[in-house]
Design an enzyme around this catalytic site. Structure first.
Site, mmCIF file in Angstrom:
data_model
loop_
_atom_site.group_PDB
_atom_site.id
_atom_site.type_symbol
_atom_site.label_atom_id
_atom_site.label_comp_id
_atom_site.label_asym_id
_atom_site.label_seq_id
_atom_site.Cartn_x
_atom_site.Cartn_y
_atom_site.Cartn_z
ATOM 1 C CG ASP A 37 15.364 4.280 -13.117
ATOM 2 O OD1 ASP A 37 14.829 3.200 -12.797
ATOM 3 O OD2 ASP A 37 16.543 4.565 -12.866
ATOM 4 C CD GLU A 59 6.249 -1.626 -7.436
ATOM 5 O OE1 GLU A 59 6.980 -0.768 -7.964
ATOM 6 O OE2 GLU A 59 6.043 -1.705 -6.196
ATOM 7 C CG HIS A 122 19.569 2.514 -9.964
ATOM 8 N ND1 HIS A 122 20.194 3.011 -11.084
ATOM 9 C CD2 HIS A 122 18.240 2.628 -10.201
ATOM 10 C CE1 HIS A 122 19.297 3.401 -11.962
ATOM 11 N NE2 HIS A 122 18.092 3.181 -11.458
ATOM 12 C CG HIS A 123 16.289 -0.389 -9.188
ATOM 13 N ND1 HIS A 123 16.240 0.165 -7.933
ATOM 14 C CD2 HIS A 123 15.508 0.409 -9.973
ATOM 15 C CE1 HIS A 123 15.478 1.258 -7.956
ATOM 16 N NE2 HIS A 123 15.037 1.425 -9.183
ATOM 17 N N GLY A 419 -4.797 -18.152 -2.236
ATOM 18 C CA GLY A 419 -5.234 -17.693 -0.922
ATOM 19 C C GLY A 419 -4.368 -16.615 -0.297
ATOM 20 C CG ASP A 450 -11.776 -6.935 10.723
ATOM 21 O OD1 ASP A 450 -11.354 -8.074 10.465
ATOM 22 O OD2 ASP A 450 -12.333 -6.642 11.801
ATOM 23 C CG ASN A 477 -14.517 -10.983 11.492
ATOM 24 O OD1 ASN A 477 -13.491 -10.371 11.182
ATOM 25 N ND2 ASN A 477 -14.926 -12.059 10.846
ATOM 26 N N GLY A 479 -10.247 -9.258 13.272
ATOM 27 C CA GLY A 479 -9.000 -9.934 12.928
ATOM 28 C C GLY A 479 -9.122 -11.039 11.912
ATOM 29 C CD GLU A 483 -4.306 -17.221 8.697
ATOM 30 O OE1 GLU A 483 -4.176 -18.429 8.946
ATOM 31 O OE2 GLU A 483 -3.870 -16.696 7.662
#
Length: 572
Positions: A37, A59, A122-123, A419, A450, A477, A479, A483
């Site tokens: 708004d 966003e 608000h916000h 990253g 994926d 693959n 996951g 990591e």
């Protein structure tokens, strides 16, 4: 603003028109963001100023997309609403700041009266503080402009957009609701914003060039090493001119990949410290002079800080300074230095040693039908075309693409420094849209894992909504591979819920007319697809599931992850 003041203006123009016309003058044609708004009235003015509203699914994705748009177009724009909207975009804007991307973040805010009175709106955080979100963005913006005072707004806009371009960093502009239609002087719109770089002091520049030339003439095996800031600060032409004149061999870093023509016989390969091809590593580290242009020596860009180059043999050229060995010259910018260096160099005094053809990537052999990274990425070399836009996600794709040889003119988009997992999907949308806005025939090719894809999958909807036609290779693959390699190969927190990924194309609005879904599980299937005319034509969005083993990864990623794990575990 009073009627007397408004009547005194030579060419009255509303603030929002001034801002949007300036964006258009700087080459922006599409604006990303979400409605709220506090920005709705401003959004009404986009079409009349030649700008298209993209409208992303959230966003964060919009910020990623504006980042990708800026990398292809030269400048990107993002509009969010106060508080809830701008904070959702903050990660994407921070990535643009980290990676040095020129992005204009416009935030619709409550009226100046509401802010002055500290109203409980608000916000807000309910504490009457309307500066708290601006303060957050100040640390990830090279300039902040609050468009509150009509007498200053035109100058603020022009100055802020100039800083965005010159620094190649995001800027933050607040547009209060009661300033959107305020009249300001529009006569200055006739004069384009001056985007020229400040010139170096001639004497200082001359001195630095003379120092560089003396060092260059004494070298037996000089090389040029090109990094990301060569692209970010737009000196690709200057570096190319120097190479063309001197024939000095050149190499690129992971973040610099795609900056120069990889089919050039003077190109030696990608240097990533211990993650390099052995011959590339030896040639770079044995060189007695490295002209390092636009260096950004982050951990992932250097394979865990594994460079073994001597500062005594290195000349650094940056956007704000130059350094020869241990001597720094602040305020001497690389553009002017490169131009003068090319003009002044005496070719009879320059020694060059050609690169070895063996430094090229060699394809992996074998009869197996299993698609592995060592096999896949060199094979991609044959699929890519001149001037393709190639977007790679953090993880296997960012490192795997180093094994691919680009045809001339390929633009490479990656986010090696920041990253943020999932960045590439939004960035690919923005890149494809920038190509469409430019009315060129470039293909946008996205490589994403994926795990990463699950974070920002909604941008498929935006791609289809705007008739974009990227080729999306989804690496299946199971996951988060990067990591797993750093820590927790079998840990469940690195696993993902398996999806029927290709069917998401239909879920998000695709049809047989607008999209194609493909599943690839063998090498022969992929080779056949790469040779298919319809697939290469890229006449619609094409979504390709490519299945690879869970624990397989590019060798350079394995090495970098090992270094990252060691750094994470170090004690003070």
């Amino acid at each position: 603003m009073s009627d007397i003041r408004t009547n005194a203006l030579r060419e009255p123009v509303e603030v929002v028109d001034y801002l949007f016309r300036r964006l258009h003058q700087l080459g922006v044609r599409s604006v990303h963001g979400l409605p709220g708004d506090y920005n709705l009235v401003a959004l009404d003015y986009l079409p009349k100023n030649g700008l298209t509203w993209v409208g992303s699914t959230n966003e964060l994705n919009a910020a990623y997309a504006a980042d990708g748009y800026a990398r292809v177009n030269g400048l990107g724009a993002l509009i969010t609403t106060f508080g809830v909207g701008e904070l959702s975009a903050l990660n994407g804007v921070a990535g643009a700041f980290s990676e040095q991307i020129p992005l204009v973040h416009i935030v619709g805010t409550p009226s100046t009266i509401s802010q002055r009175n500290g109203m409980l709106l608000h916000h807000t955080l309910g504490n009457g503080d309307f500066n708290v979100f601006t303060n957050m963005s100040e640390n990830i913006s090279c300039e902040v402009a609050k468009l509150n005072n009509p007498a200053e707004i035109a100058d603020q806009i022009d100055h802020t957009l100039r800083q965005c371009w010159l620094n190649s960093r995001p800027v933050y502009i607040t547009l209060p609701t009661d300033r959107v239609t305020t009249k300001i002087e529009g006569d200055r719109l006739r004069t384009p914003i001056d985007l020229s770089e400040p010139a170096n002091d001639p004497e200082r520049e001359e001195y630095v060039v003379d120092v560089i030339l003396r060092t260059l003439y004494a070298a037996k095996d000089p090389i040029i090493l090109v990094d990301s800031c060569t692209i970010r600060h737009r000196v690709v032409k200057e570096v190319t001119d120097l190479i063309n004149k001197t024939n000095i061999p050149f190499f690129m870093t992971p973040m610099g990949k795609g900056a120069l023509d990889e089919s050039d016989p003077r190109y030696g390969g990608i240097y990533a410290g211990s993650g390099s091809d052995p011959e590339v590593r030896k040639r770079v580290e044995d060189s007695d002079l490295i002209l390092f242009v636009g260096a950004l020596k982050s951990d992932f860009n250097t394979a865990g800080f594994s460079y073994r180059t001597s500062q005594l043999n290195t000349i650094h050229l940056h956007s704000r300074l130059c350094a020869v060995r241990y001597a720094e010259y602040p305020g001497v910018r690389m553009r002017g230095v490169l131009q003068r260096l090319t003009k002044k160099v005496d070719l009879s005094k320059v020694n060059t040693v050609p690169v070895s053809a063996k430094s090229r990537t060699i394809r992996a052999a074998g009869d197996s039908q299993v698609i592995t990274h060592d096999w896949f990425w060199p094979k991609v070399s044959d699929f890519l075309r001149k001037r393709d836009i190639v977007v790679t996600e953090t993880g296997t794709a960012n490192f795997g693409i180093l094994g691919t040889t680009f045809p001339p003119g390929v633009v490479a988009l990656n986010q090696v420094l920041w990253g943020s997992i999932g960045w590439s999907v939004g960035a690919a949308q923005g890149a494809a849209l920038a190509s469409k806005d430019a009315k060129d025939d470039r293909r946008t090719v996205l490589f994403v894992g994926d795990g990463s894809f699950q974070l920002t999958v909604q941008e498929l909807s935006t791609m289809l909504r705007h008739g974009l036609k990227p080729i999306i290779f989804l690496i299946c693959n199971e996951g988060f591979t990067i990591e797993r390699l750093i820590h927790g190969m079998e840990a469940e927190y690195n696993d993902i819920v398996p999806w029927d990924f290709k069917e998401l194309v239909t879920v998000f609005g695709g049809s047989d007319k607008t999209a194609r879904k493909i599943q690839i599980k063998t090498r022969s299937e992929l080779e056949k697809l790469f040779k298919e005319d319809e697939f290469n034509k890229a006449a619609k969005l094409q979504f390709v599931e490519v299945y690879m083993p869970k624990e397989d990864a590019p060798a350079v990623l394995v090495q970098t992850a090992e270094q990252s794990a060691k750094l994470n575990s170090k004690l003070k």
